[in-house]
Design a protein around this motif. Structure first.
Motif, short mmCIF file in Angstrom:
data_model
loop_
_atom_site.label_atom_id
_atom_site.label_comp_id
_atom_site.label_asym_id
_atom_site.label_seq_id
_atom_site.Cartn_x
_atom_site.Cartn_y
_atom_site.Cartn_z
N PHE A 7 0.72 -1.42 0.09
CA PHE A 7 -0.54 0.02 -0.24
C PHE A 7 0.90 1.34 -0.07
O PHE A 7 -0.01 2.41 0.54
N THR A 8 2.00 0.80 -0.76
CA THR A 8 2.97 2.21 -0.07
C THR A 8 2.71 3.08 -1.48
O THR A 8 2.80 4.16 -0.71
N ALA A 9 1.49 3.08 -2.03
CA ALA A 9 1.47 4.38 -3.17
C ALA A 9 -0.21 4.87 -2.26
O ALA A 9 -0.17 6.11 -2.98
N ASP A 10 -0.51 4.44 -1.03
CA ASP A 10 -1.97 5.09 -0.41
C ASP A 10 -1.52 5.69 0.51
O ASP A 10 -1.27 4.77 1.88
N HIS A 11 -0.54 6.62 0.36
CA HIS A 11 -0.14 7.51 1.35
C HIS A 11 -0.57 7.48 2.94
O HIS A 11 0.06 7.40 4.24
N GLU A 12 -2.24 7.66 3.02
CA GLU A 12 -3.24 7.96 4.08
C GLU A 12 -3.37 6.62 4.75
O GLU A 12 -3.36 6.07 5.73
N PHE A 13 -3.65 5.69 3.77
CA PHE A 13 -3.92 4.90 4.25
C PHE A 13 -2.94 3.97 4.64
O PHE A 13 -2.80 3.35 6.62
N CYS A 14 -1.29 4.04 4.91
CA CYS A 14 -0.29 4.08 5.41
C CYS A 14 -0.11 4.55 6.54
O CYS A 14 0.41 4.19 7.41
N LYS A 15 -0.73 5.94 6.67
CA LYS A 15 -0.68 6.08 7.89
C LYS A 15 -1.50 5.26 9.26
O LYS A 15 -1.25 5.27 10.29
N LEU A 16 -2.72 4.80 9.20
CA LEU A 16 -3.43 4.11 9.54
C LEU A 16 -2.97 2.73 9.99
O LEU A 16 -2.99 2.16 11.00
N LEU A 17 -2.31 2.22 8.85
CA LEU A 17 -0.97 0.87 9.62
C LEU A 17 -0.50 1.55 9.45
O LEU A 17 -0.36 0.51 11.40
N ALA A 18 0.47 2.52 9.71
CA ALA A 18 1.31 3.17 11.34
C ALA A 18 0.25 3.85 12.64
O ALA A 18 1.06 4.23 13.18
N ARG A 19 -0.41 3.92 12.56
CA ARG A 19 -1.35 3.70 13.79
C ARG A 19 -1.25 5.70 14.43
O ARG A 19 -1.50 6.05 15.46
N ARG A 20 -1.21 6.39 12.91
CA ARG A 20 -1.19 7.57 13.08
C ARG A 20 -2.69 8.35 12.92
O ARG A 20 -3.89 7.21 12.73
N GLN A 21 -2.73 9.49 13.76
CA GLN A 21 -4.23 10.38 13.60
C GLN A 21 -4.82 10.79 12.87
O GLN A 21 -5.96 11.61 12.12
N ASP A 22 -3.34 11.59 12.04
CA ASP A 22 -3.59 12.74 10.88
C ASP A 22 -3.57 12.20 9.97
O ASP A 22 -3.13 12.30 8.82
N VAL A 23 -4.98 11.40 9.58
CA VAL A 23 -5.34 10.63 8.22
C VAL A 23 -6.71 11.54 7.37
O VAL A 23 -7.89 12.18 8.39
N ASP A 24 -6.26 12.16 6.56
CA ASP A 24 -7.07 12.50 5.55
C ASP A 24 -8.56 11.86 5.01
O ASP A 24 -7.81 11.05 4.68
N LEU A 25 -9.22 11.62 6.22
CA LEU A 25 -10.13 10.28 5.46
C LEU A 25 -10.58 10.91 4.53
O LEU A 25 -11.55 9.40 3.54
N ILE A 26 -11.07 11.85 3.55
CA ILE A 26 -11.11 11.80 2.01
C ILE A 26 -10.14 11.32 1.12
O ILE A 26 -10.36 10.55 0.38
N ARG A 27 -9.04 11.64 1.55
CA ARG A 27 -8.03 10.89 0.62
C ARG A 27 -8.04 9.16 0.70
O ARG A 27 -7.93 8.92 -0.10
N VAL A 28 -8.11 9.09 2.12
CA VAL A 28 -8.15 7.78 2.47
C VAL A 28 -8.85 6.42 1.60
O VAL A 28 -9.04 5.89 1.20
N SER A 29 -10.15 7.88 1.93
CA SER A 29 -11.37 7.11 0.80
C SER A 29 -11.65 6.93 -0.90
O SER A 29 -11.89 6.04 -1.07
N LEU A 30 -10.58 7.68 -0.51
CA LEU A 30 -10.26 7.72 -2.90
C LEU A 30 -9.79 6.77 -2.73
O LEU A 30 -9.22 6.07 -3.82
N GLU A 31 -8.53 6.20 -2.09
CA GLU A 31 -7.70 5.46 -1.87
C GLU A 31 -8.23 4.04 -2.19
O GLU A 31 -7.69 3.17 -3.12
N LEU A 32 -9.56 4.07 -1.73
CA LEU A 32 -10.46 2.46 -1.52
C LEU A 32 -10.82 2.81 -2.61
O LEU A 32 -10.65 1.49 -2.55
N ALA A 33 -11.36 3.59 -3.31
CA ALA A 33 -12.05 3.86 -4.45
C ALA A 33 -11.70 3.48 -6.15
O ALA A 33 -11.90 3.21 -5.82
N ARG A 34 -9.96 3.82 -5.11
CA ARG A 34 -8.78 3.38 -6.60
C ARG A 34 -8.74 2.11 -6.71
O ARG A 34 -8.25 1.97 -8.17
N ASP A 35 -9.36 0.95 -5.80
CA ASP A 35 -8.88 -0.09 -5.74
C ASP A 35 -9.80 -0.61 -6.90
O ASP A 35 -9.49 -1.75 -7.85
#
Length: 279
Positions: A7-35
């Motif tokens: 998931f290295t191309a999915d920067h916001e999803f990678c933040k979740l994997l690293a358990r960070r809280q500063d996640v842009d929910l719209i961008r991570v939602s778009l990363e899911l949609a890109r699948d």
């Protein structure tokens, strides 16, 4: 914590994997949609949200109460731009994809709520998502107490007591149980709920390739969870990945409960049989 390299191309999803809280929910939602939409251009969605935030900001400067601000947000998104839910939205994966929600105007509660949150926060309104039982909502805290927006029902605004009563009628839970669920949801919680919605839909509709991609993300977020590894193995069989299924099932058999062993052994035999056809 190491990040899953898939998931290295999915920067916001990678933040979740690293358990960070500063996640842009719209961008991570778009990363899911890109699948499901490999050529998805995020810019169109982000520009639409920015325009709506600017539009909203120009109208709320003259408003005096938080309730009036919420009403203006609803007028903008549900009224002027027609965002709403309908029962058939639950049967379409695109209703979970933020870009398609904006394009069609139709979504499910969580995807619509994410648009509301993004537009509101862009206009300086502290709106947050709430993972309420049965139905995702948004929340704002005011001096009059919290208010909630039901984006699925044309942006209906509820006060705290009305919200509790409504969710009681939906879920059958007690008010005490519901109260605990009405706090702002963490990004990880939101994304897992989005993924679980997609997983259930893809499995029901036997869209195994899409189910595989969703389940890979769920396992990445719960990398020690037996049930997530088991589900990935079972989906791998359906998605014509017998080699992966064999590896996963062998690992599951090392950790499974006795009651699960017969089913897993049967699935392992199926995966091995399917793999033999490839060799």
């Amino acid at each position: 914590m190491p990040v899953d390299t898939r998931f290295t191309a999915d920067h916001e999803f990678c933040k979740l994997l690293a358990r960070r809280q500063d996640v842009d929910l719209i961008r991570v939602s778009l990363e899911l949609a890109r699948d499901a939409q490999p050529n998805l251009n995020f810019d169109h969605t982000l520009e639409w949200i920015n325009r709506r935030s600017s539009e909203l900001r120009s109208h709320i400067t003259r408003l005096r109460s938080d309730r009036d601000v919420l009403n203006e947000l609803v007028r903008c998104l549900a009224g002027t731009h027609g965002l709403h839910g309908d029962k058939d939205a639950y049967l379409r994966a695109e209703s979970s994809y933020i870009n398609r929600v904006i394009e069609t105007g139709v979504g499910i509660p969580i995807s619509l709520s994410m648009v509301y949150v993004a537009v509101a926060q862009g206009a300086g309104i502290e709106l947050n998502g709430v993972a309420a039982p049965m139905h995702f909502l948004t929340r704002i805290d005011t001096i009059q107490g919290p208010f909630f927006i039901n984006a699925f029902h044309a942006g209906e605004v509820l006060n705290y007591d009305d919200c509790i009563e409504w969710i009681e009628s939906l879920s059958g839970l007690s008010s005490e149980e519901i109260e605990r669920s009405l706090e702002p949801a963490r990004p990880r919680e939101v994304v897992i709920r989005m993924l679980n919605n997609l997983k259930a839909l893809h499995v029901t509709q036997e869209c195994w390739e899409q189910a595989w991609r969703v389940q890979c993300r769920l396992l990445a977020l719960h990398n020690e969870a037996f049930d997530q590894r088991r589900d990935l193995a079972l989906i791998a069989i359906k998605a014509n990945r017998p080699g992966v299924a064999v590896d996963l099932l062998q690992k599951c058999l090392k950790d499974c409960l006795n009651k699960d062993r017969p089913m897993l052994l049967q699935q392992l035999r199926t995966a091995e049989h399917n793999l033999s056809k490839w060799n």
